[in-house]
Write an enzyme that holds these catalytic residues in place. Structure first.
Site, mmCIF file in Angstrom:
data_model
loop_
_atom_site.group_PDB
_atom_site.id
_atom_site.type_symbol
_atom_site.label_atom_id
_atom_site.label_comp_id
_atom_site.label_asym_id
_atom_site.label_seq_id
_atom_site.Cartn_x
_atom_site.Cartn_y
_atom_site.Cartn_z
ATOM 1 N N ASP A 124 0.841 -1.190 0.000
ATOM 2 C CA ASP A 124 0.000 0.000 0.000
ATOM 3 C C ASP A 124 0.878 1.242 0.000
ATOM 4 O OD1 ASP A 124 -2.414 1.267 -0.179
ATOM 5 O OD2 ASP A 124 -2.778 1.303 1.986
ATOM 6 N N TYR A 126 1.078 5.691 -0.546
ATOM 7 C CA TYR A 126 0.560 6.848 0.184
ATOM 8 C C TYR A 126 0.597 8.053 -0.754
ATOM 9 C CZ TYR A 126 -0.039 9.308 4.743
ATOM 10 O OH TYR A 126 -0.512 10.019 5.823
ATOM 11 N N HIS A 131 -4.512 13.984 1.344
ATOM 12 C CA HIS A 131 -4.742 13.104 2.495
ATOM 13 C C HIS A 131 -3.537 13.156 3.442
ATOM 14 C CE1 HIS A 131 -5.718 9.486 4.835
ATOM 15 N NE2 HIS A 131 -4.501 9.040 4.544
ATOM 16 N N ARG A 140 0.893 16.597 13.406
ATOM 17 C CA ARG A 140 2.058 17.504 13.432
ATOM 18 C C ARG A 140 1.684 18.807 12.749
ATOM 19 N NH1 ARG A 140 3.547 12.675 11.405
ATOM 20 N NH2 ARG A 140 3.277 13.561 9.333
ATOM 21 N N GLU A 196 -10.720 3.755 3.722
ATOM 22 C CA GLU A 196 -9.811 4.543 2.897
ATOM 23 C C GLU A 196 -10.151 4.311 1.428
ATOM 24 O OE1 GLU A 196 -5.704 3.872 4.097
ATOM 25 O OE2 GLU A 196 -5.929 5.357 5.710
ATOM 26 N N GLU A 198 -9.334 4.112 -2.161
ATOM 27 C CA GLU A 198 -8.091 3.902 -2.905
ATOM 28 C C GLU A 198 -8.372 3.209 -4.241
ATOM 29 O OE1 GLU A 198 -4.717 2.295 -0.890
ATOM 30 O OE2 GLU A 198 -5.388 2.949 1.102
ATOM 31 N N ASP A 230 -9.210 0.265 1.994
ATOM 32 C CA ASP A 230 -8.227 -0.138 3.005
ATOM 33 C C ASP A 230 -8.782 0.251 4.384
ATOM 34 O OD1 ASP A 230 -5.937 -0.763 4.425
ATOM 35 O OD2 ASP A 230 -4.909 1.098 3.897
ATOM 36 N N ARG A 234 -8.211 3.599 13.367
ATOM 37 C CA ARG A 234 -7.369 4.767 13.664
ATOM 38 C C ARG A 234 -6.788 4.751 15.074
ATOM 39 N NH1 ARG A 234 -6.196 5.826 8.660
ATOM 40 N NH2 ARG A 234 -8.003 6.444 7.412
ATOM 41 N N GLN A 237 -4.008 2.324 15.144
ATOM 42 C CA GLN A 237 -2.928 2.890 14.322
ATOM 43 C C GLN A 237 -2.128 3.942 15.099
ATOM 44 O OE1 GLN A 237 -4.476 4.533 10.665
ATOM 45 N NE2 GLN A 237 -2.468 4.984 9.809
ATOM 46 N N TYR A 241 1.830 2.806 15.333
ATOM 47 C CA TYR A 241 2.483 3.077 14.043
ATOM 48 C C TYR A 241 3.946 3.493 14.122
ATOM 49 C CZ TYR A 241 2.500 8.261 13.934
ATOM 50 O OH TYR A 241 2.763 9.582 14.155
ATOM 51 N N LYS A 250 -4.488 -2.274 10.026
ATOM 52 C CA LYS A 250 -4.828 -2.418 8.608
ATOM 53 C C LYS A 250 -4.976 -3.866 8.168
ATOM 54 C CE LYS A 250 -3.628 1.996 7.453
ATOM 55 N NZ LYS A 250 -4.402 2.919 6.625
ATOM 56 N N THR A 254 -9.320 -5.925 3.898
ATOM 57 C CA THR A 254 -9.129 -4.980 2.794
ATOM 58 C C THR A 254 -10.066 -5.475 1.711
ATOM 59 O OG1 THR A 254 -6.783 -4.797 3.372
ATOM 60 C CG2 THR A 254 -7.431 -3.949 1.211
ATOM 61 N N THR A 357 -4.823 6.532 0.255
ATOM 62 C CA THR A 357 -6.097 7.247 0.312
ATOM 63 C C THR A 357 -6.105 8.430 -0.631
ATOM 64 O OG1 THR A 357 -6.184 6.679 2.624
ATOM 65 C CG2 THR A 357 -7.751 8.314 1.862
ATOM 66 N N GLU A 371 -10.360 12.435 7.982
ATOM 67 C CA GLU A 371 -10.270 13.794 7.440
ATOM 68 C C GLU A 371 -11.622 14.492 7.435
ATOM 69 O OE1 GLU A 371 -7.823 13.515 3.554
ATOM 70 O OE2 GLU A 371 -8.341 11.505 4.201
HETATM 71 CA CA CA Z 1 -4.091 2.946 2.886
#
Ligand code: CA
Length: 423
Positions: A124, A126, A131, A140, A196, A198, A230, A234, A237, A241, A250, A254, A357, A371
């Site tokens: 997968d 990104y 996103h 951040r 997600e 995708e 996907d 959260r 994650q 992560y 994840k 899927t 995503t 989001e």
């Molecule tokens: Ca993904």
């Protein structure tokens, strides 16, 4: 890269009349590949091509010998063109094949669709820069995008065993979550289950270990495109992560759409790969004139939600969001193939590469609830009075995709649906 030919001619009509309605995702200009059997039968899967509301059993037409999609997908570009041309000719209105091929048709409504191929490896990426920026901002605020993002297509190796076809029903995952107000994590069902939006790129021909695929050859190794959800937990994650990326957040499910729309079918729907002059330009191995000119995909994407309550009341799904792939993706599919193999990694027929995503630039065009609801802080109101921050048990989420251009016949990717069950 494939250019348009007589199989894309907007004037073509099929003797399968449902393909000509203008509303079908599968007109004669599309011809996507999938695997099917008669509903409820124990028979082996067959390779089929969707045409209108029917499936053409490809082996019954005599055009192919193999019953194995992973073998079929290893055809050279030339062989793929020849097969597509033969299918198109046989399905055309007035074709002398009509009488023979009519027996090779099976209604989609009486068919069970499987994953389009055996998926050995799943990676997968990104590529959705809007996103990545929005999600980065949540974690951040002063540095939403990491410094490597605009140089290297970010990705991770995912889990293939839990990939299911549209219609997949899966249990809400459990795992470790670290509440903000405690020192220790707890284990339990995810409370922040997300989707997600995708695309899934399916690899046709592989490459030998140690032999990277150049950007010039990349699309010859791409068989086609599917829709991919996907599913992402959260809260799991956020805790797990760092430093190695997603894992259990994840790997529980899927979901993939059953029809692979080939790169040949997408030829009329290509777009320029744009890189703003203020951004780093791709390193030479990720750069080519053809990729600049037509590397991107002009595919419209939509996300639809039907809650259990809506289902019980007979209410149809409501659209949560929509966006366009060309505006959402920072890297092209060819760049992903080339980057994946620059190390010498060998791709194999049936490998799946997720786009990451795909979110458009506007807030309402986001490809995840994370989001759309600003990390759960702004729940979405639904027409029946319900609201959603994240997915709840019984929710059915559906992704749809299609291509439209002036002067061309609209083609669709079909849809991919999945339903969340209680943990
Ligand atoms: Ca993904």
């Amino acid at each position: 890269m494939t250019s348009t030919n007589e199989t894309h001619d907007p004037k073509l009509r099929s003797w399968v009349t449902s393909a000509n309605s203008g509303a079908s995702d599968f007109p004669i200009q599309n011809l996507p590949f999938g695997r099917f059997r008669r509903t409820g039968s124990p028979e082996d899967l067959r390779i089929g091509v969707a045409i209108g509301d029917q499936i053409l059993d490809l082996r019954s037409t005599g055009l192919i010998e193999t019953a194995d999609m992973n073998i079929l997908m290893t055809m050279s570009l030339k062989e793929r063109h020849r097969l597509r041309a033969a299918i198109s000719e046989g399905l055309r209105a007035g074709s002398d094949r009509q009488a023979a091929w009519a027996n090779a048709l099976q209604p989609q409504s009486q068919s069970e669709l499987a994953l389009p191929c055996r998926i050995g490896g799943y990676t997968d990426f990104y590529t959705g820069i809007h996103h990545a920026t929005s999600v980065g901002k949540l974690f951040r605020p002063d540095q939403p995008l990491m410094p490597n993002y605009k140089w290297v297509p970010i990705g991770y190796h995912g889990r293939a065993s839990s990939i299911g076809v549209s219609g997949q029903r899966f249990k809400r995952p459990q795992g470790q979550v670290k509440p903000l107000d405690t020192d220790k994590p707890v284990v339990g069902p995810s409370r922040r289950l997300d989707y997600e939006l995708e695309l899934g790129f399916i690899i046709g021909r592989g490459n030998a270990l140690g032999e990277p695929i150049t950007i010039a050859d990349a699309e010859e190794h791409l068989f086609g495109v599917t829709l991919l959800n996907d599913w992402s937990a959260r809260d799991l994650q956020a805790w797990e992560y760092q430093p190695l990326g997603p894992f259990l957040a994840k790997n529980f499910a899927t979901t993939l759409s059953p029809w692979v729309v080939t790169m040949e079918a997408l030829a009329p729907f290509r777009a320029k790969f744009d890189r703003s002059p203020g951004d780093p330009q791709p390193l030479p191995y990720l750069e080519s004139g053809a990729n600049r000119e037509r590397g991107a995909l002009d595919i419209a994407l939509e996300v639809w939600l039907q809650t259990a309550k809506m289902h019980a009341a007979g209410e149809t799904a409501v659209r949560l969001t929509h966006c366009n792939t060309a505006q959402a993706a920072y890297w092209t599919a060819a760049q992903l193939v080339t980057h994946h193999t620059v190390s010498g990694c060998n791709l194999q027929p049936g490998d799946l590469l997720g786009s990451g995503t795909l979110s458009g630039p506007a807030q309402g065009e986001a490809g995840s609830l994370l989001e759309l609801t600003l990390g759960g802080k702004q729940p979405i109101g639904l027409p029946n009075g319900e609201s959603r921050s994240y997915l709840e048990d019984g929710d059915t989420l559906t992704l749809r995709g299609y291509c439209e251009r002036q002067g061309m016949v609209r083609i669709g990717l079909g849809e991919v649906s999945g339903t969340v069950l209680a943990a």
